[in-house]
Design an enzyme around this catalytic site. Structure first.
Site, PDB file in Angstrom:
ATOM      1  N   SER A 197      -8.923  17.272  -2.280  1.00  0.00           N
ATOM      2  CA  SER A 197      -8.493  15.908  -2.000  1.00  0.00           C
ATOM      3  C   SER A 197      -9.075  15.486  -0.651  1.00  0.00           C
ATOM      4  O   SER A 197     -10.287  15.553  -0.464  1.00  0.00           O
ATOM      5  CB  SER A 197      -6.958  15.802  -2.027  1.00  0.00           C
ATOM      6  OG  SER A 197      -6.552  14.458  -1.906  1.00  0.00           O
ATOM      7  N   THR A 198      -8.242  15.100   0.318  1.00  0.00           N
ATOM      8  CA  THR A 198      -8.737  14.597   1.597  1.00  0.00           C
ATOM      9  C   THR A 198      -9.659  15.617   2.266  1.00  0.00           C
ATOM     10  O   THR A 198      -9.278  16.764   2.464  1.00  0.00           O
ATOM     11  CB  THR A 198      -7.558  14.279   2.537  1.00  0.00           C
ATOM     12  OG1 THR A 198      -6.611  13.487   1.835  1.00  0.00           O
ATOM     13  CG2 THR A 198      -8.041  13.551   3.780  1.00  0.00           C
ATOM     14  N   ASP A 236      -0.830  19.059  -5.282  1.00  0.00           N
ATOM     15  CA  ASP A 236      -1.417  18.937  -6.614  1.00  0.00           C
ATOM     16  C   ASP A 236      -2.224  20.181  -6.967  1.00  0.00           C
ATOM     17  O   ASP A 236      -3.134  20.571  -6.243  1.00  0.00           O
ATOM     18  CB  ASP A 236      -2.313  17.693  -6.671  1.00  0.00           C
ATOM     19  CG  ASP A 236      -2.838  17.414  -8.069  1.00  0.00           C
ATOM     20  OD1 ASP A 236      -2.127  17.726  -9.042  1.00  0.00           O
ATOM     21  OD2 ASP A 236      -3.964  16.893  -8.174  1.00  0.00           O
ATOM     22  N   MET A 244      -4.307  16.818   0.929  1.00  0.00           N
ATOM     23  CA  MET A 244      -2.896  16.581   1.219  1.00  0.00           C
ATOM     24  C   MET A 244      -2.057  16.813  -0.024  1.00  0.00           C
ATOM     25  O   MET A 244      -2.485  16.501  -1.141  1.00  0.00           O
ATOM     26  CB  MET A 244      -2.720  15.130   1.697  1.00  0.00           C
ATOM     27  CG  MET A 244      -1.326  14.790   2.187  1.00  0.00           C
ATOM     28  SD  MET A 244      -1.003  15.585   3.773  1.00  0.00           S
ATOM     29  CE  MET A 244       0.672  15.011   4.078  1.00  0.00           C
ATOM     30  N   HIS A 298      -9.779  14.150  -5.824  1.00  0.00           N
ATOM     31  CA  HIS A 298      -9.037  12.885  -5.843  1.00  0.00           C
ATOM     32  C   HIS A 298      -9.945  11.764  -5.350  1.00  0.00           C
ATOM     33  O   HIS A 298     -10.340  11.732  -4.188  1.00  0.00           O
ATOM     34  CB  HIS A 298      -7.799  12.975  -4.951  1.00  0.00           C
ATOM     35  CG  HIS A 298      -6.781  13.948  -5.425  1.00  0.00           C
ATOM     36  ND1 HIS A 298      -5.810  14.489  -4.611  1.00  0.00           N
ATOM     37  CD2 HIS A 298      -6.583  14.512  -6.648  1.00  0.00           C
ATOM     38  CE1 HIS A 298      -5.049  15.322  -5.310  1.00  0.00           C
ATOM     39  NE2 HIS A 298      -5.499  15.350  -6.547  1.00  0.00           N
TER      40      HIS A 298
END
Length: 369
Positions: free
Chosen positions: A181-182, A303, A300, A207
């Site tokens: 993600s991030t 997930d 973050m 993401h």
């Protein structure tokens, strides 16, 4: 409680006003300035010393990318890019992430006011994440000339490391699964550029919203020795290829006779995400089992953590990025806490350890599922 101080940089007075209002409605953050261009922003940043900057990608006088490059060299500050949902917007945003921006928000081309209001929660969540992020440039090790299918003269493309030796006899049963993600766009690139052309297939859930994954896949394809593309529903999953889950769609793996295929489908968000790492990793546990290798990269939240534990219970071998090399340690931390991970490694070591693991098992006898 000290509030997160934010400076908004955007050439649109409407966008500046809307972002300032969204930020000031939060109890934990404050817009301390709004600048119409980077020249105004430079003085404002100097005077207000913000914790986070939101930055428009395209502005007059000096574009957001030039300003970001100067900012990250002279006064590194967490930046959330505000991008337009266009192909050019996607390409420029990916360049911003390479330069050190923490994340981005995609604003619509039309209906900007309503669009930004609908994105208020996402915008403020990303500002909170950026305020806590570890700033870093994720440099790819340089060792000799680039050797893949990148375009000559691509000045923005970093040179790749020396060619990794072939894995030898390849099992088409093996698949590598990556969740991120991030900070993950650069982290995933760091892993993929080191893989040899005969690498097992790689399936990646990053993401990312619709409209950006196609440009991201094309960018990776220009840098890697394996082929990289946005996944298409029903296509065969092949060695030497990486498949990126399209923004706004879930990706999973299924079996079709002797082959693996990618399943790309719309659905409800899982853990607030679509694509979701949970969906991909659950299918890896169910379909690929002991022939799967899992990698959890920076991001973050949680997930994919539970599903990665299911992968381990089904016999997979799993890696997680360590805290020191993460932009945000949330997803790897949660995977580790769930007992899903065999090895926790700095980002620069993950590809090498993955290749070692593959070499150690590539000659072993493996039964088809």
């Amino acid at each position: 409680m000290a509030k997160t101080r934010v400076v908004v940089v955007d050439d649109s007075a409407l966008v500046r006003s809307l972002l300032s209002e969204i930020i000031n409605r939060q109890v934990d953050m404050q817009c301390v300035g709004a600048a119409s261009d980077p020249f105004v922003a430079r003085e404002m940043i100097r005077n207000t010393n913000p914790d986070v900057i939101t930055l428009d990608v395209e502005m007059p006088r000096m574009d957001g990318i030039d300003f970001l490059g100067k900012l990250m060299r002279l006064r590194p500050t967490p930046v959330v890019m505000v991008s337009t949902l266009t192909e050019r917007g996607a390409d420029v945003t990916l360049r911003a992430l390479e330069l050190g921006a923490v994340d981005f928000v995609a604003k619509p081309k039309i209906g900007v006011a309503d669009g930004l209001k609908q994105l208020a929660e996402e915008i403020t969540d990303k500002i909170r994440i950026a305020a806590k992020a570890q700033l870093k440039r994720l440099a790819v090790p340089v060792a000799g000339p680039a050797a893949g299918h990148a375009s000559p003269g691509d000045a923005a493309a970093p040179q790749r490391p020396a060619v990794t030796h072939s894995l030898g006899r390849l099992s088409t049963e093996k698949i590598v699964f990556i969740g991120a993600s991030t900070g993950g766009t650069e982290a995933t690139k760091e892993v993929l550029v080191q893989l040899p052309p005969d690498s097992p297939a790689v399936m990646i859930t990053q993401h990312m919203p619709p409209g950006f994954t196609k440009s991201y896949a094309a960018r990776l394809d220009s840098l890697c020795r394996i082929r990289v593309a946005e996944a298409r529903d029903g296509e065969r999953v092949l060695p030497g290829h990486a498949y990126i889950a399209p923004g706004g769609m879930h990706m999973s793996v299924e079996r079709s006779g002797a082959n693996y295929i990618a399943r790309v489908q719309a659905g409800e968000p899982v853990n607030r995400h679509m694509p979701s790492v949970e969906v991909l990793f659950k299918s890896a546990a169910r379909v690929v089992g002991p022939n799967a290798l899992g990698i959890m990269l920076t991001g973050m939240g949680a997930d994919g953590a539970k599903a990665m534990r299911e992968m381990r219970d089904a016999g997979s071998y799993n890696f997680a990025q360590d805290e020191a090399s993460c932009v945000v340690f949330g997803m790897p931390r949660e995977a580790i806490a769930h007992g899903a991970v065999h090895e926790v490694l700095p980002l620069t070591q993950i590809a090498g350890k993955l290749i070692e693991r593959l070499r150690s098992t590539v000659g072993a006898s493996m039964n088809r599922v």
